[in-house]
Design a protein around this motif. Structure first.
Motif, mmCIF file in Angstrom:
data_model
loop_
_atom_site.group_PDB
_atom_site.id
_atom_site.type_symbol
_atom_site.label_atom_id
_atom_site.label_comp_id
_atom_site.label_asym_id
_atom_site.label_seq_id
_atom_site.Cartn_x
_atom_site.Cartn_y
_atom_site.Cartn_z
ATOM 1 N N SER A 1 -5.305 0.303 -3.617
ATOM 2 C CA SER A 1 -4.731 -0.897 -3.622
ATOM 3 C C SER A 1 -3.629 -1.037 -4.457
ATOM 4 C CB SER A 1 -5.798 -1.854 -4.003
ATOM 5 O OG SER A 1 -5.428 -3.064 -4.218
ATOM 6 N N VAL A 2 -2.475 -1.855 -4.060
ATOM 7 C CA VAL A 2 -1.328 -1.952 -5.049
ATOM 8 C C VAL A 2 -0.537 -3.216 -4.613
ATOM 9 C CG1 VAL A 2 0.113 -0.760 -3.363
ATOM 10 C CG2 VAL A 2 0.837 -0.919 -5.482
ATOM 11 N N ILE B 1 9.490 -0.117 -3.493
ATOM 12 C CA ILE B 1 9.013 1.070 -4.438
ATOM 13 C C ILE B 1 8.010 1.788 -3.960
ATOM 14 C CG2 ILE B 1 7.625 0.005 -6.435
ATOM 15 C CD1 ILE B 1 10.485 2.856 -6.698
#
Ligand code: 6R9
Length: 662
Positions: free
Chosen positions: A399-400, A324
């Motif tokens: 950041s993810v 995603i």
């Protein structure tokens, strides 16, 4: 009980009393310049959602027809639903391309592609991308694809992936991207579930210097998919490729004959834009459905605000488009904003550990959006890989994918950001479409390890098991109490799952994550509380791995849990019992690992296979995962309550065996 102890442990690991203010220079130029401005925008978005989203939708996107209602939803009923901009019409590809062609963006780089081989670079201006997408849209039409049809894209990180997605959007077809690291079986399941009649793939792909046999994998998948009439193949590498007459067609041949003019289809705002499969607590991945208007508005706005986007930025999201993050922040978000998005085919560690910094230097990247697992891997290799490169163009880091510990945060901040770049930690999910909780750069103070505050319109809460709201610093379940435009519309072909998985308790969207909120209202995400393992930021359902393991002839039972891993965040720990007469040895272990890789893909490779005689079960026969998780983490001093175990000796054996394994 169990969740709270785990939450407390993670809390301690994450917590760092430090608060870091954004620099005045950054704030001065930022879109949202202060906490006060953020608070004001947030308050409006919650108090007057219709006015807020209506205004944002008018200002952010181009519509063919206005809406009859901004927001409609019901989180309480047996059939929960959410809808944004009912009656409105738009086209996502028009918003990402056509509308930028009138002005100076026409000749701006929309997509810069860096191949794994460093000499392979392609630049697509908005004009060029528009032309390619229109041609690809006509190619799909020529293959009989119509509005509402599903098209599976099994492609590596090459421009044709973005082109094919936008081509689907242009003609109203629903794209269904399958990560190119997934196996033939996983691909087949997704093609079957989506009911796609066309698949787009590449003949081969590159990964860390090795060649991926994408077409071969696709052929194997298609054996089980008689409904697929056409398979379009991008020639990524000049190398012999077996093509099946009638079914298989070369992308280049079709594109060569296609017209570059294709009128975009007018889509109702809630017509699906895409389906993306993700793991949950069942063995079968769920197809998350996203709509057109709400999703695109949310991806576009979060992109603009969370990354404080400027017209001249070179923006790099390192995520694969198969997830995603790549959909929202490599393709739709950047392009709808008219930004320059860098797409990178390679990995951080090949050919050497400085590949990221070489790319940042080469293109003068200003915004870098990556995952904690990559940060940890680079931290492990040391700063010397960074020091050889001029990365002073960077002005913002993101950041993810998983919680970032304060240690990794501080390294990212000082070694990469050189103490100058704010870090936007971004908590969100496939289901949420876009960023939900973040430290809006320039506007809010950062706390290393905390995802910080909700984005506009997002109303997260931390709940106790009894449904009441947790006190400050008390761990609980993270839920969202009202909808936001990026919210999923449903689970593909499975209406019941939307209610059962996300609204088991009416009224609130259940995230599946644990969290706590500190005394300043900052959210700290402690990780999944369901049966999902987060391996390097990728969601793997324990049930998926278990079902792969038990499908192996000699396996009797399997139980899979996550275990701490220094680079991946969590690793996969599999407890396996075998059938009578099976010889347990390294060969069997290797075969089982290979079998899981074949069934799901290399991302699901078990780190540990623990053969054992029996699994700990309750008297009613339920496997006690709580205990298995503790044993895998080697936290065996305090095993909490084992009184419900039917055979306590099983646990003693497991502990002894684990000591031997490590
Ligand atoms: C965007 C994405 C979602 C799960 C989510 C959570 C974890 C993602 C995070 C984070 C802590 C962050 N997660 N971002 N945890 N801090 N900044 O990753 O979507 O692949 O669906 O994964 O990832 O556990 O529930 P998806």
């Amino acid at each position: 009980m169990e969740h709270n102890t785990r939450a407390a442990f993670i809390r301690q690991m994450l917590k760092d009393e430090r608060t870091i203010e954004p620099s005045p220079e950054f704030s001065y130029k930022a879109l949202v310049k202060s906490r006060q401005d953020y608070d004001e925008l947030y308050r409006r978005s919650i108090d007057e959602p219709e006015a807020f989203w209506g205004q944002m939708a008018r200002e952010t996107l181009d519509w063919y027809r206005p809406w009859d209602a901004v927001e409609e939803y019901d989180f309480d009923s047996d059939k929960p639903f959410v809808r944004y901009f009912r009656g409105a019409e738009l086209n996502a590809s028009y918003n990402c391309l056509d509308r930028h062609l009138d002005g100076p963006r026409r000749n701006k780089a929309a997509l810069i592609w860096q191949g794994e081989p460093s000499e392979e670079v392609e630049v697509y201006t908005y004009q060029r991308l528009h032309r390619e997408v229109s041609k690809a849209a006509n190619v799909l039409k020529g293959l009989g694809v119509k509005k509402g049809d599903r098209v599976v894209l099994y492609l590596p990180m090459i421009p044709q992936l973005a082109i094919a997605m936008l081509a689907c959007a242009r003609i109203g077809a629903i794209h269904c991207v399958v990560f190119s690291g997934l196996s033939a079986e996983a691909l087949k399941d997704r093609i079957v579930d989506s009911g796609a009649s066309v698949v787009v793939t590449a003949n081969y792909g590159y990964r860390s210097g090795k060649i991926l046999q994408l077409k071969g994998i696709c052929d194997k998948a298609l054996e089980g998919c008689p409904q697929v009439k056409s398979c379009v193949v991008v020639r990524r590498i000049e190398k012999r490729t077996v093509m099946e007459a009638e079914r298989d067609l070369w992308w280049d041949d079709l594109m060569a004959g296609a017209s570059p003019v294709c009128e975009p289809e007018r889509m109702e705002s809630n017509d699906p834009l895409f389906v993306l499969y993700t793991s949950g607590s069942t063995a079968k991945p769920k197809g998350i459905v996203h709509g057109t208007g709400g999703y695109l508005l949310y991806a576009t706005l979060t992109m603009k605000y969370v990354f404080d986007l400027k017209e001249t930025d070179i923006y790099w999201c390192t995520a694969d488009v198969g997830w995603i993050t790549g959909h929202s922040y490599l393709v739709y978000g950047p392009l709808a904003n008219g930004a320059t998005s860098l797409m990178f085919e390679g990995v951080p560690s090949y050919p050497k550990h400085d590949r990221f910094w070489e790319v940042v230097e080469k293109f003068g990247v200003n915004i870098l959006y990556t995952a904690p697992t990559a940060v940890r891997a680079m931290m492990k290799e040391g700063e010397r890989w960074v020091n050889g490169h001029d990365i002073s163009s960077l002005r913002l880091l993101g950041s993810v994918g998983e919680p970032i510990t304060s240690k990794a945060w501080m390294w990212y901040y000082s070694a990469i950001g050189q103490g100058r770049c704010p870090i936007a930690d971004t908590w969100w999910q496939t289901e949420t479409g876009g960023v939900m909780i973040t430290s809006l750069p320039g506007a809010v103070d950062m706390k290393p390890g905390s995802a910080a505050l909700p984005f506009f319109g997002v109303a997260p809460q931390v709940l106790r098991p009894d449904g009441t709201e947790a006190a400050p610093n008390e761990g609980g379940t993270l839920v969202v109490s009202r909808p936001w435009p990026g919210m999923m519309l449903g689970v593909y072909q499975n209406e019941a799952a939307f209610k059962d998985v996300y609204f088991p308790v009416p009224g609130r969207y259940l995230t599946g994550d644990g969290a706590y909120r500190d005394e300043d209202g900052y959210f700290w995400i402690t990780g999944r509380i369901d049966d999902v393992i987060n391996v390097s930021g990728h969601r793997i359902g324990t049930a998926e791995v278990e079902s792969a393991l038990v499908s192996y002839l000699q396996v009797a039972e399997a139980a899979v849990v996550g275990c701490p891993h220094p680079v991946k965040g969590e690793g996969i720990y599999a407890y396996v019992t075998v059938k009578e007469g099976t010889v347990i040895n390294d060969d069997l272990r290797a075969k089982l690992v290979g079998h899981v890789r074949e069934s799901i893909g290399p991302i699901a490779t078990p780190d540990v296979i623990h053969f054992t005689a029996a699994l700990p079960k309750t008297r009613s026969g339920k496997i006690m995962r709580r205990i298995l998780r503790k044993i895998a983490a080697q936290e065996t001093e305090d095993l909490c309550d084992v009184s419900t175990l039917s055979e306590p000796s099983v646990v003693r054996d497991l502990i002894r065996e684990t000591k031997r394994l490590s």
